[in-house]
Structure formats: structure tokens, C-alpha cells
Design a protein around this motif. Structure first.
Motif, PDB file in Angstrom:
ATOM      1  N   ARG A 117      39.898  51.023  37.017  1.00 21.68           N
ATOM      2  CA  ARG A 117      40.355  49.633  37.805  1.00 21.68           C
ATOM      3  C   ARG A 117      41.014  48.790  36.790  1.00 21.68           C
ATOM      4  N   SER A 118      40.470  48.514  35.749  1.00 16.92           N
ATOM      5  CA  SER A 118      41.130  47.621  34.905  1.00 16.92           C
ATOM      6  C   SER A 118      42.514  48.087  34.283  1.00 16.92           C
ATOM      7  N   LYS A 158      32.746  43.110  45.563  1.00 13.85           N
ATOM      8  CA  LYS A 158      32.916  41.873  44.678  1.00 13.85           C
ATOM      9  C   LYS A 158      32.420  42.306  43.248  1.00 13.85           C
ATOM     10  N   GLY A 159      31.310  43.273  43.020  1.00 16.69           N
ATOM     11  CA  GLY A 159      31.183  43.674  41.500  1.00 16.69           C
ATOM     12  C   GLY A 159      32.422  44.238  40.935  1.00 16.69           C
ATOM     13  N   ASP A 160      33.498  44.588  41.519  1.00 10.75           N
ATOM     14  CA  ASP A 160      34.814  44.953  40.957  1.00 10.75           C
ATOM     15  C   ASP A 160      35.616  43.954  40.490  1.00 10.75           C
ATOM     16  N   ILE A 161      35.393  42.679  40.628  1.00  8.95           N
ATOM     17  CA  ILE A 161      36.451  41.770  40.584  1.00  8.95           C
ATOM     18  C   ILE A 161      36.324  41.495  38.919  1.00  8.95           C
ATOM     19  N   ALA A 162      35.628  41.660  38.284  1.00  9.20           N
ATOM     20  CA  ALA A 162      35.620  41.120  36.800  1.00  9.20           C
ATOM     21  C   ALA A 162      36.616  42.357  36.236  1.00  9.20           C
ATOM     22  N   GLU A 163      36.515  43.498  36.552  1.00 12.78           N
ATOM     23  CA  GLU A 163      37.576  44.416  35.969  1.00 12.78           C
ATOM     24  C   GLU A 163      38.947  44.472  36.346  1.00 12.78           C
ATOM     25  N   LEU A 164      39.121  43.879  37.726  1.00 15.34           N
ATOM     26  CA  LEU A 164      40.322  43.661  38.132  1.00 15.34           C
ATOM     27  C   LEU A 164      41.086  42.231  37.368  1.00 15.34           C
ATOM     28  N   GLU A 165      40.097  41.364  37.065  1.00 17.28           N
ATOM     29  CA  GLU A 165      40.721  40.083  36.487  1.00 17.28           C
ATOM     30  C   GLU A 165      40.922  40.539  34.990  1.00 17.28           C
TER      31      GLU A 165
END
Length: 491
Positions: A117-118, A158-165
Motif C-alpha cells: 500500500r505504501s 482507517k488502519g491503512d491510512i498511515a501506510e498511504l501517508e
């Protein structure tokens, strides 16, 4: 452009354009949701083969008036992470072609791993930023502007947001660094002079908290840079040696040093080049532009490394006082060089810069140069040539090249090639003849790098494109930034 990251529903999304993944012949849940809202239309098109099976294939749909969004781009994401990254880049190109005011990417819904994802977000955003670039700074009528002002990245939870950020930050930094490199490379030679490059470096330093020093003629003479100064002699433009420092690592950490060839225009000197495509010799400073673009990206990311950049910059011009074939010059290292061809000037300015950079006691040194047409013959316009006097350094650069998809191939530095550089009258000659020209050029540079671990990137085939799509590419900024992101693990 404003980016937001959050879970979204394509059936309710009001963005002008939606980007949706297709995996093989099946629809991920997020795409199936929109398919249901369209009465199975997407599934019918995929089944009928309207979207090719190759990863990165795209298909644009006009959506029903019942939906808020106006268009959707279907992207073949394939079955593995590399295919998904190719799909992300293709989606960015397709989106740029449509030029909407707002868009949402749902590609992250097709990524299984956090790392995927990142990496996907990075690939998409990097491509999106570079697609926004327009080489129209010197046009009275500008190219069609990019309208995209709102870009949303949707995630499944929402738990995926950090990887996308994390991926978003890296993609933005890389895109900005590449675009700086491209803008400098595309600048005409009457604008982008050695003095102009120095001014751009100083501006970059002011904006990003870097240290910048610019050495001029008298200081270069005092240092004994006879080889560098000999190349500059035939030009009305005075040479500069630009030194940048970024301190993001621990105080005791030895720096990585980047040395970039900065010939702002290369006529060949007395060994004059053919007139055809000589305008492209404004790109002979793309090594220097790469160093500046890399510093831009590293500073934006705040990488925990210490970095030094050294850029020798001048013009190579014919004149009554210009360097001549047969002349012998003395380098800063004290080695004498018989100049058999004044068009092999890049190595003459780099050798003094490579000697100078030793004062920083670097952990490793990487030089970047549009050095030889021979490298273009060997590797074409796809792959950068890599030479190194250290296997671990070469392996780390090749690993970074693979991760960043900035294709690079290692070439040899066997002792036998040095025989071609022998001179009857000086310590070495500046050319070794036509056979193995890229290799003998690298062998020449290696004579000045015995005190540290060193790698040379010959970007003559990859720094710019010719033809209808003429322009600087921004390579190898992605390779170098990825190497520095992995550092010191990759050292």
C-alpha cells in the motif's frame, strides 16, 4: 494540489474521476460496488476483453448520470506487487490525460500488504506529480494547465491510512525532486549557465536549510584544479564549483557524497561535435541537476543521513585560448593528463571534483554524469550504466534501482581496460579509443577515487529523451533517493 486519505465509497464519491482496479478477469470488492451501481456494466466490459489483461492497461468509462462522478478509469492491476506499481503509474498517466479538477484513486483496495500500500501510493503520487510538469517556462503561450486540485486516496479501512501517508510523502518528495532536475535540464544554455546553476543551488539551500558554498575562478586556481579550469578556458562564462551539505544524520556519521557533472553546454570544444542535435548538449549538466533534485527530495523527506554534493560546472566551447588536442594538463591530484579529444571533457572536470570531495572523508562517493555516447550504444535509452570499485556499494545501488524501477546495469572495471589510457607523454590520456568507451571513461575516473568507496552512474542514455517527447527525464533521482532511504543499511 490538495491530497486527502480516507475510506470512501465509489458509488457515493462526488469526485469528477474515479480510478478503480481490476485484477485479471475479476473485480475487487470496491470495483464490484461500482459495477453493481452501473448494473453490471464494468463486469461485461472486462469479460468482453475491452480492458486488456496486461498490467497497467487502462479503460476510461463515462458514468451514468445517476452517479455523482462523471468518469472512471479502470486499471488492470495484475496479480503481484510489481504489476500493481505499474498499474499505479499507468493510472496517473491516464488521469493526466483526462485532466479533471478532482479525482479519487481506489487502487489501494487491491493491495494486500502494508508495504504494498505504501509503495503503491508512492508510485502513484510520484507519477502524478511528474505528469503535472510542463516544460513551458519560456513559452509566451503556456501549455494547457493541469486542473487537478483535489486528489483523494481511498483505503479499505482507517488502519491503512498511515501506510498511504508514508507513500504519499515519499511520492511528493520524489516528484518534486525529479521536476526540479527536469526544469534545470530543460533550461536553455543561455539561461542555465554556471552562475545560474550556482544561484539555483543557493536558493535551494535557503529554502531547505542546507549549507551552500560556491567556489570561483581564483579559488579553483588556488586548489590546483588545472584539469577543470582547462575545460572552462574557452568560454566567456566563468566556472563554478558548487558545494552543498545536508546534515540529517548523527554528527559523527560520515557523509555520502554526490558529484554531478555540470557542463551547461558542450560544443565539444576544439574537437567540435556534429551540428545535428547539438542543441541537446544543454543536457550535459543533468548530473548536476540530479544532485540538486536529490537534495530537494532528501530535504523534504528529512532523511537521517549526512549528504555532501559537489558540482563542477562550466561550458566547453571552442576559442582561441581553448584546450587543444595534444595539450597536457595537471589535475588537482597531481596526475598529468594528455588531452587527445577535447570532447571527452566531463571526466576532466569530474576528476578534480572527485579529488576535492575527499576532504569530507565520505563513507561513499557516487558521481552522476552524462559521460559517454558509448554507454548509449551499450545500454540504449532504457538503462543507466553503473561502475563501482566496491561490490557492496554496487549491490546496494542495484537493489535501490530495482525497488525504484530506475533501471541500472553494472559494467566492468577490469585492469586490462586501463592499458588503453596509457600516454607516451603524460600519466594518462583522457580517452582510450572507441572499444569499450564507457568502460575506459569510468577507468579514467577510478584513478582519482582510490581513497574511498566509489560508484559512477553514466546517464548519457537516460537523462533526457529526444524526438517529439524531447525533455529531461529526472533520472536517476529515484534511484539515488531510494539508495539514501535504505542507507546506512545499504552501505
Amino acid at each position: 494540489m490538495e491530497f486527502t486519505i480516507k475510506p470512501l465509497s465509489p458509488a457515493l464519491d462526488s469526485a469528477e474521476c474515479l480510478i478503480l482496479p481490476v485484477t485479471g478477469s475479476s473485480l475487487p470488492a470496491v470495483t464490484a460496488e461500482l459495477d453493481a451501481a452501473l448494473g453490471g456494466r464494468i463486469g461485461e466490459l472486462v469479460t468482453a476483453g475491452d480492458l486488456a489483461a496486461k498490467a497497467g492497461s487502462t479503460l476510461t468509462l463515462l458514468l451514468s448520470g445517476a452517479l455523482a462522478a462523471k468518469k472512471a478509469i479502470l486499471v488492470q492491476a495484475g496479480e503481484d506487487e510489481q504489476s500493481l506499481l505499474a498499474a499505479a503509474r499507468a493510472a496517473a498517466r491516464a488521469l493526466a490525460g483526462l485532466n479533471p479538477a478532482s479525482a479519487t484513486s481506489y487502487l489501494a483496495h487491491a493491495a494486500g500488504k502494508k508495504s504494498a500500500r505504501s509503495a503503491l501510493a508512492q508510485a502513484f503520487v510520484q507519477a502524478l506529480i511528474t505528469e503535472q510538469y510542463r516544460p513551458d517556462s519560456w513559452k509566451s503561450e503556456k501549455d494547457t494547465p493541469r486542473k487537478l486540485a483535489q486528489m483523494q486516496l481511498s483505503c479499505a479501512k482507517k488502519g491503512d491510512i498511515a501506510e498511504l501517508e508514508s507513500g504519499l510523502a515519499a511520492g511528493l518528495a520524489l516528484g518534486h525532486g525529479m521536476n526540479l532536475t527536469r526544469e534545470l535540464g530543460n533550461a536553455p544554455g543561455n539561461v542555465c549557465t554556471p552562475a545560474y546553476l550556482a544561484e539555483q543551488a543557493q536558493q535551494l539551500a535557503r529554502e531547505n536549510g542546507l549549507k551552500c558554498q560556491v567556489l570561483e575562478q581564483a579559488e579553483l586556481e588556488a586548489l590546483g584544479m588545472g584539469s577543470f579550469l582547462a575545460v572552462a578556458r574557452g568560454s566567456a562564462q566563468a566556472p563554478r564549483l558548487i558545494v552543498l551539505e545536508y546534515r540529517g544524520g548523527k554528527k559523527a556519521q560520515k557523509p555520502v557524497a554526490l558529484v554531478g557533472k555540470g557542463i551547461t553546454f558542450d560544443s565539444g570544444g576544439i574537437s567540435l561535435k556534429p551540428g545535428e542535435a547539438m542543441d541537446e548538449m544543454k543536457y550535459d549538466m543533468c548530473g548536476a541537476a540530479t544532485v540538486l533534485g536529490t537534495f530537494r527530495a532528501v530535504a523534504e523527506l528529512g532523511l537521517p543521513v549526512n549528504l555532501v554534493g559537489v558540482i563542477p560546472t562550466c561550458e566547453n566551447m571552442p576559442a582561441g585560448n581553448a584546450l587543444k588536442p595534444g595539450d597536457i594538463v595537471t589535475s588537482m591530484a597531481g596526475l598529468t593528463i594528455e588531452v587527445l579529444n577535447t570532447d571527452a571533457e566531463g571526466r576532466l572536470i569530474l576528476c578534480d571534483a572527485l579529488t576535492y570531495v575527499g576532504k569530507y572523508q565520505p563513507e561513499v562517493v557516487i558521481d552522476i554524469a552524462t559521460l559517454t555516447g558509448a554507454c548509449v550504444i551499450a545500454l540504449g535509452h532504457v538503462t543507466t550504466g553503473l561502475f563501482a570499485n566496491d561490490d557492496a556499494l554496487a549491490d546496494a545501488l542495484l537493489a535501490a534501482a530495482k525497488t525504484s524501477d530506475d533501471k541500472t546495469w553494472r559494467l566492468p572495471l577490469f585492469d586490462e581496460y586501463h592499458e588503453q589510457l596509457k600516454s607516451n607523454f603524460a600519466d594518462l590520456a583522457n580517452i582510450g579509443g572507441r572499444p569499450g568507451g564507457a568502460v575506459t571513461a569510468a577507468c579514467f575516473l577510478s584513478r582519482f577515487t582510490k581513497d574511498y568507496r566509489w560508484a559512477h552512474l553514466d546517464i548519457a542514455g537516460t537523462a533526457w529523451k529526444s524526438g517529439a517527447a524531447k525533455g529531461a527525464t529526472g533520472r536517476p533521482v529515484p534511484l539515488l533517493v531510494e539508495f539514501l532511504r535504505q542507507y546506512p543499511a545499504g552501505k
